[in-house]
Scaffold this motif. Structure first.
Motif, PDB file in Angstrom:
ATOM      1  N   THR A 109       0.783  -1.193  -0.063  1.00  0.00           N
ATOM      2  CA  THR A 109      -0.069   0.189  -0.193  1.00  0.00           C
ATOM      3  C   THR A 109       1.142   1.220   0.279  1.00  0.00           C
ATOM      4  OG1 THR A 109      -0.215   0.511   2.235  1.00  0.00           O
ATOM      5  CG2 THR A 109      -2.053  -1.159   1.219  1.00  0.00           C
ATOM      6  N   GLY A 110       2.354   1.185   0.559  1.00  0.00           N
ATOM      7  CA  GLY A 110       2.816   2.050   0.689  1.00  0.00           C
ATOM      8  C   GLY A 110       2.951   3.113   1.545  1.00  0.00           C
ATOM      9  N   PHE A 111       2.009   2.819   2.840  1.00  0.00           N
ATOM     10  CA  PHE A 111       1.997   3.194   4.519  1.00  0.00           C
ATOM     11  C   PHE A 111       2.829   2.160   4.983  1.00  0.00           C
ATOM     12  CE2 PHE A 111      -2.797   3.785   2.767  1.00  0.00           C
ATOM     13  CZ  PHE A 111      -2.062   5.563   2.389  1.00  0.00           C
ATOM     14  N   GLU A 112       4.337   2.828   5.803  1.00  0.00           N
ATOM     15  CA  GLU A 112       5.201   2.357   5.944  1.00  0.00           C
ATOM     16  C   GLU A 112       4.405   1.344   7.757  1.00  0.00           C
ATOM     17  OE1 GLU A 112       8.011   0.966   5.202  1.00  0.00           O
ATOM     18  OE2 GLU A 112       7.162   2.333   3.211  1.00  0.00           O
ATOM     19  N   MET A 113       3.502   2.875   7.775  1.00  0.00           N
ATOM     20  CA  MET A 113       2.706   2.464   9.123  1.00  0.00           C
ATOM     21  C   MET A 113       1.270   3.373   8.679  1.00  0.00           C
ATOM     22  SD  MET A 113       4.171   3.436  13.161  1.00  0.00           S
ATOM     23  CE  MET A 113       4.494   5.740  12.516  1.00  0.00           C
TER      24      MET A 113
END
Length: 618
Positions: A109-113
């Motif tokens: 998703t490209g969301f590291e967190m």
């Protein structure tokens, strides 16, 4: 974001549950170099967003799901995710790791967190895709066990998804805010369990049953992909050779060898060895021969240390094999060696959503209190050591907070506070968290390691592996520095994020040049080995800073349980070993000096500035 290495998706997603809205934060390149990812990002999120006076069940607490720069690259077994939060057990920072396929999906998703804030108005699940998040009402998921919840939420989310969906969920224990409630992720490959610290209880307090991740399009691009693949290829042979036991038996293969050392707690750690025939009855060898049906594995891992078991007498057609830690907590500590009943109790813990270590050790504590007359049959009819049927019944009662289960659901430390003062003598843990299976009496590195652990009685701060090989197991000389440096190692590994078994077997049990070379190949940075270890040191100091600010970290709390400090192991190969108070005090002095902390165990301003944490400390 363009200045970030292309192994980073570059974004943090903040989900405000009460408003049903989300916002995206860009990751600063300097934060990537300072904290790396995973554990480091989660610690920073807790420090930045949770007030020091907020309770674990207050809406101000967060649940942060984080991945690292190596997720989705060829680097072995970086299929781990980290959940960061303030623990209902310790009231301090906690991070719990898990495997499966969820972390890999989050990376796409490209969301590291993904950080959950506040609390939903009613029971809901969170659906995350590469564009953001939706908070979806899901009242019909109430009461579902973890496997059922994963399946139901996956089905619900799939109706509104273009790509595959991966789910992590809490069970009835989380809904009921059992303090050691866990999270379970069920995938087509292997279950992943964020077991320790009470992440499931915090999620339950937020009225969230599950988090669903829909796969996106982000594909990490290592700066020197060929070099990274060469490094990975060089380590594959040693990795597979060193993990042969795990491939065959999973972690349950540790039962017999650690019992033979006389360092396996039994009957609430009164003794630390079981008769050979009892240990054999719950051993990995027996489980493999009679109950294992298949090997399972997390994404991007050749080791396949996971196993499924079937137990016809218990009506179990497919369950997760009890890990070594679980066999310690639910079998040897409670003195139950009926392996089929033990597997039933463990399967119930997985399905109801409870940490098998804290639950099992809490049951063992209650059983010793019963033995000593501090609890009676009026409290519960299931408290005799060796009661296998009672063990299974207590699992059900704890998750649903029924009868004595309501008291067990608070954990052993809070149960002790309701009993006579004598009860504290029988606790087996520190800082509110029950000890894991690695003996704080029989392993000197674990004595100082548990005492100074940011998470309490966790074996994922200071590691026992080298101690079982003879390093710092029976000597205090240099042991405090050894403990601190393995804490750097674990914080680094959880920030990458990499499975501890794979890192120790394939890449080194300390921070080595191999980790430096792999990180530099992935990111394009030019870090030295010392700088790589300093990332772990920085993260660990940040965790300590959070706990100091919350009033749960000091020399007074850096201690060990009464039995460890005052009662030598009574028999067996490790007879006579313990950690008397004066020995612990000497080790604490040396540990604090090595770390550059003051005499009360508080990181000094100079040390924090040296670690580039000065601004956070302010």
């Amino acid at each position: 974001m363009s200045d970030l290495p292309p192994v980073y998706g570059g974004r943090i997603l903040h989900v405000h549950l009460d408003e049903g809205e989300s916002e995206i934060e860009e990751i600063a390149p300097e934060d990537a170099r300072r904290f790396l990812g995973g554990n480091g990002f989660a610690a920073k999120a807790v420090h930045d967003h949770v007030p020091a006076d907020a309770g674990p069940f207050d809406p101000e607490n967060v649940v942060a799901f984080a991945v690292g720069p190596m997720n989705g690259t060829p680097f072995q077994s970086t299929s781990r995710g980290v959940v960061g939060f303030v623990s209902p057990q310790t009231n301090g920072f906690f991070d719990s790791t898990f495997g499966g396929t969820f972390p890999r999906a989050q990376k796409t998703t490209g969301f590291e967190m993904v950080v959950l804030h506040g609390a939903a108005a009613d029971l809901s699940y969170v659906h995350v895709d590469e564009d953001g998040a939706r908070v979806e009402s899901a009242p019909d998921t109430a009461g579902l066990d973890t496997y059922e919840a994963c399946a139901e939420v996956e089905s619900l989310a799939a109706d509104d998804a273009d790509n595959d969906v991966h789910v992590i969920a809490t069970g009835p224990a989380g809904e009921n805010q059992v303090r050691f409630a866990c999270l379970l992720h069920d995938s087509e490959m292997r279950e992943g369990v964020a077991g320790r610290g009470g992440a499931g209880a915090v999620l339950g307090s937020k009225n969230v049953k599950a988090v669903a991740i829909e796969e996106g399009e982000f594909d990490p691009d290592p700066a020197a992909d060929g070099d990274l693949r060469d490094l990975v290829g060089e380590r594959m042979g040693p990795l597979m050779a060193e993990t042969e036991m795990l491939q065959n038996y999973g972690t349950s293969g540790l039962v017999n060898p650690i019992n033979e050392m006389g360092k396996l707690g039994r009957r609430n750690n009164r003794v630390e060895q079981a008769p050979d025939e009892k240990a054999e009855a719950i051993s990995g060898e027996r489980l493999r021969a009679e109950y294992v049906t298949e090997d399972t594995t997390c994404a991007n891992c050749a080791v396949a240390c996971g196993k499924h078991v079937a137990v016809e007498s218990e009506g179990i057609t497919e369950a997760k094999i009890p890990e070594f830690e679980s066999l310690f907590g639910t079998a040897t500590m409670t003195d139950v060696f009926d392996i089929e009943r033990v597997m039933k109790a463990n399967d119930l813990c997985d399905r109801l959503g409870m940490d098998t270590i804290s639950w099992g050790v809490s049951v063992a504590f209650a059983r010793e209190c019963y033995d000593e007359g501090l609890l009676t049959d009026d409290d519960s009819p299931h408290l005799a050591f060796g009661d296998a049927d009672g063990l299974v019944e207590l699992a059900r009662r704890t998750a649903h907070r029924e009868g004595f289960g309501d008291r067990l659901a608070e954990g052993s430390f809070r149960l002790a506070s309701d009993l006579a003062d004598e009860a504290e003598r029988y606790l087996h843990g520190v800082k509110g968290l029950e000890f894991a299976a690695h003996s704080p009496r029989g392993l000197k590195g674990m004595s100082i390691g548990y005492a100074t652990a940011t998470r309490g009685g966790s074996h994922h701060d200071t590691r026992p592996t080298l101690q079982y090989e003879g390093e710092h197991s029976e000597t205090t000389e240099g042991t405090p520095a050894f403990a601190a440096r393995t804490q750097h190692f674990t914080a680094l590994g959880d920030s990458l994020t990499q499975c501890r078994f794979v890192s120790e077997a394939g890449w080194g049990k300390r921070v080595t040049d191999r980790y430096r070379d792999a990180i530099n190949a992935a990111t394009g940075w030019d870090l030295s080995t010392d700088e790589v270890e300093r990332i772990g040191e920085r993260v660990y100091n940040l965790e300590r800073l959070i706990n100091v600010e919350r009033g749960v970290a000091s020399r007074e709390t850096d201690t060990l349980s009464h039995r460890v400090l005052h009662e030598p192991i009574p028999e067996g190969p490790a007879e006579g070993m313990y950690c008397p108070p004066e020995e612990l005090d000497r080790m604490l002095d040396e540990y604090y000096d090595f770390r550059g902390w003051d005499d009360d165990g508080v990181p000094t301003a100079e040390r924090l500035a040296d670690l580039d944490l000065g601004a956070l400390a302010e």
